[in-house]
Write an enzyme that holds these catalytic residues in place. Sequence first.
Site, PDB file in Angstrom:
ATOM      1  N   GLU A   1      -0.973  -3.580  11.771  1.00 24.71           N
ATOM      2  CA  GLU A   1      -0.219  -3.198  10.568  1.00 24.71           C
ATOM      3  C   GLU A   1       1.241  -3.619  10.738  1.00 24.71           C
ATOM      4  O   GLU A   1       1.892  -4.076   9.792  1.00 24.71           O
ATOM      5  CB  GLU A   1      -0.317  -1.693  10.357  1.00 24.71           C
TER       6      GLU A   1
ATOM      7  N   ASP B   1      -5.130 -10.589   0.182  1.00 25.38           N
ATOM      8  CA  ASP B   1      -3.820 -11.223   0.387  1.00 25.38           C
ATOM      9  C   ASP B   1      -2.959 -11.171  -0.871  1.00 25.38           C
ATOM     10  O   ASP B   1      -3.421 -11.503  -1.969  1.00 25.38           O
ATOM     11  CB  ASP B   1      -4.016 -12.683   0.803  1.00 25.38           C
ATOM     12  N   HIS B   2      -1.707 -10.759  -0.713  1.00 28.73           N
ATOM     13  CA  HIS B   2      -0.756 -10.641  -1.811  1.00 28.73           C
ATOM     14  C   HIS B   2      -1.226  -9.642  -2.865  1.00 28.73           C
ATOM     15  O   HIS B   2      -0.900  -9.782  -4.047  1.00 28.73           O
ATOM     16  CB  HIS B   2      -0.456 -11.997  -2.451  1.00 28.73           C
TER      17      HIS B   2
ATOM     18  N   CYS C   1       5.497   6.716   4.370  1.00 25.05           N
ATOM     19  CA  CYS C   1       4.329   5.916   3.994  1.00 25.05           C
ATOM     20  C   CYS C   1       3.721   6.387   2.682  1.00 25.05           C
ATOM     21  O   CYS C   1       2.854   5.724   2.120  1.00 25.05           O
ATOM     22  CB  CYS C   1       3.280   5.960   5.096  1.00 25.05           C
TER      23      CYS C   1
ATOM     24  N   HIS D   1       0.851  -1.196   0.000  1.00 32.39           N
ATOM     25  CA  HIS D   1       0.000   0.000   0.000  1.00 32.39           C
ATOM     26  C   HIS D   1       0.888   1.248   0.000  1.00 32.39           C
ATOM     27  O   HIS D   1       2.089   1.185   0.108  1.00 32.39           O
ATOM     28  CB  HIS D   1      -0.986   0.012   1.179  1.00 32.39           C
TER      29      HIS D   1
ATOM     30  N   HIS E   1       3.154  -4.661   4.168  1.00 35.72           N
ATOM     31  CA  HIS E   1       3.059  -5.175   5.536  1.00 35.72           C
ATOM     32  C   HIS E   1       2.551  -6.611   5.547  1.00 35.72           C
ATOM     33  O   HIS E   1       1.859  -7.051   4.632  1.00 35.72           O
ATOM     34  CB  HIS E   1       2.073  -4.322   6.355  1.00 35.72           C
TER      35      HIS E   1
ATOM     36  N   HIS F   1       5.033   0.425  -0.291  1.00 34.95           N
ATOM     37  CA  HIS F   1       5.749  -0.452   0.632  1.00 34.95           C
ATOM     38  C   HIS F   1       4.719  -1.489   1.072  1.00 34.95           C
ATOM     39  O   HIS F   1       3.659  -1.599   0.438  1.00 34.95           O
ATOM     40  CB  HIS F   1       6.333   0.351   1.802  1.00 34.95           C
TER      41      HIS F   1
END
Lengths: 142, 142, 142, 142, 142, 142
Positions: free
Chosen positions: B132, B87-88, B41, B22, B49, B47
């Site tokens: 996060e 996810d991913h 950010c 994100h 998480h 980047h």
Amino acid sequence: MNENLFKYKTTVIRREHFNAAHRLENSAWDGSRNRDVFGKCNNVNYHGHNYELEVMVTGFVDPLTGFVMDAKVLSDLINSEVLDKFDHQNLNVDVEEFQDLNPTAENIAFVIYSILRSKINSNHDLKIRLYETPRNYVEYPA
Amino acid sequence: MNENLFKYKTTVIRREHFNAAHRLENSAWDGSRNRDVFGKCNNVNYHGHNYELEVMVTGFVDPLTGFVMDAKVLSDLINSEVLDKFDHQNLNVDVEEFQDLNPTAENIAFVIYSILRSKINSNHDLKIRLYETPRNYVEYPA
Amino acid sequence: MNENLFKYKTTVIRREHFNAAHRLENSAWDGSRNRDVFGKCNNVNYHGHNYELEVMVTGFVDPLTGFVMDAKVLSDLINSEVLDKFDHQNLNVDVEEFQDLNPTAENIAFVIYSILRSKINSNHDLKIRLYETPRNYVEYPA
Amino acid sequence: MNENLFKYKTTVIRREHFNAAHRLENSAWDGSRNRDVFGKCNNVNYHGHNYELEVMVTGFVDPLTGFVMDAKVLSDLINSEVLDKFDHQNLNVDVEEFQDLNPTAENIAFVIYSILRSKINSNHDLKIRLYETPRNYVEYPA
Amino acid sequence: MNENLFKYKTTVIRREHFNAAHRLENSAWDGSRNRDVFGKCNNVNYHGHNYELEVMVTGFVDPLTGFVMDAKVLSDLINSEVLDKFDHQNLNVDVEEFQDLNPTAENIAFVIYSILRSKINSNHDLKIRLYETPRNYVEYPA
Amino acid sequence: MNENLFKYKTTVIRREHFNAAHRLENSAWDGSRNRDVFGKCNNVNYHGHNYELEVMVTGFVDPLTGFVMDAKVLSDLINSEVLDKFDHQNLNVDVEEFQDLNPTAENIAFVIYSILRSKINSNHDLKIRLYETPRNYVEYPA
């Protein structure tokens, strides 16, 4: 304290954290083969991780300080040499070392080892442990 | 067992994991203000998480099963409704709900709550806890 | 220190550990329905868990000690009243409270609450958090 | 990327989870000696654990994939060969390998090693780390 | 994004770490009574802990940022107001607030709450969770 | 079970916990040099930690018990030989071994190794892992 008390070397470990985006891809392959091999990790728009990094330094304890290496010094070194380059970055796009290298956990650990090896006392052994997720991690050298 | 044994409701919690890329950005602001507010950010290349997600369901225990809600059923629901979408993925690019919504932890928790609220027994209360990083997390509703 | 400094109550939490075997079953149902509802958890030969138990006691801080309740006293109480009965046991077979009660996490939390409620200062609130696995846990009362 | 970059082998680790009932017993001993040696772990009605299993595979990184071994493939292998046999089972009763073998953490790790050894590339080293509780674990081979 | 999407408040939590020495003592009592009540925690030469501190801030999400409160700002605040005073200190000797206050976990949490309350937006609720050890922790207000 | 099944040694690990105060200081140096080298860790009034201690014992599994060493026996040994001396103590002041030895993590690990080495079967290898904080730890021997 007597230096001779220690017959063996000691390992000192410092744990740090960074997060980053990446995608897995072999640029020599076409999209279909990349998707077959890397599955969801090949998502063209990237995904990301909270990486937990352990840097392990092995050597004899200095009898003057009681340290193999001051954990504060080690932490500062990891921050300036690794985290400042990797944290909150897109590994594939923003980090020079991965322009031609697939950012798998294995390869990231190798790159971190290579960066730090020349900065650590050459009498000391160095090992990298890198958690990509709490359930997937690697160690280099084995 | 007698249903009346339980005077109070019980909360059942299922923890799941997903990872995603994100970036934080208010599209109504220019780049300078976005960098001021969101710092690292806001990195344009994203980047990422490892998100840890806890879904908390509160209600009375069913005396026939001894469950508020079967944790396996809850896990399957989170997987099909949330993880399969998130996810991913790149939250900003790949997930419809964040096309016009900044993917902060607060907003992601709100979106997950909104997705799951209609799928959970309306007699049950629902709460989302979203990590996060191991040191930053949110809860919705408070 | 002045008692009036504290406007609000404080919660004190003690975490303990026990491990046990169990199986999930409604004895009023036949085997087929039990297998449908409880799946692998209905395995006739039992399976087991490392339960992590958190006992949460809420009250005003005693200005003489600075404690709501001494964590050592709370730990001793949990050990004598709960762990001595549950640890390294088969909940279905060895523990009286589950002779007619299905040992789901919800019901185990309720039984622990019932055991401890009468042993804790009645001015204090009591809450149980019970982890069946690191990814499944319950809280009673909600 | 150049294969020669890696001078050393890398270890890749995948962590999985299963839960099971067991009891410790040497069937050649009488009950009194078993209770003396194994204490609460000898409880005739079984107790149980959440086992955390780490499978560690060591080899050279494949320059085409950047993997020693794909963690997804390793996870699938552990699931099909180990978890499908062990999870939610009574090790003493339900698992063939423990019909004549005391299911201590040491012996369980050995059995898992033996099962996986033939399924993993013979050029790779294999090591098992098995947590019986968060405070008791074993590694095989040492 | 529409502000009205959020019907409820959200809680944002930041976790920080400090370590310190302390001893428990009621200075109005003699040594014998202090030893009776506080046991090993009364050791005259002090002992110490790695404290894990969670600061929980509850309020409505700002639709411009998607934050209740920027976790970076919250972290900086905890560092300047709490960690700079407490970290690597002897709480009884070095920290003004404990000159006349027994540094139990309950009282430390209260002191941290009091320090931070005036620095946090008064529309936001504040709660402190403080781990003295991984198995002993407190929350204020309850 | 056949002893010959095990070709390799197994490691058994027991994790225990203690907390203590300490300060870092080389008594041969003046205050200025001590502060330069040890920074906040040199605070004259001490600070403290929750130490997590892992004791690792490596040997062949005894086919009669299925144990390298009974984890309960190992735990009792660590408690009587180490924790009773270190827990809730000021290492510099209360513990004989640190009267002339700087209580760094490296030196504490060495002292624990030295205490336990003579109490453990001499056919077994011994290794100490000591966490000073969750992010700083050492291993001896390396």
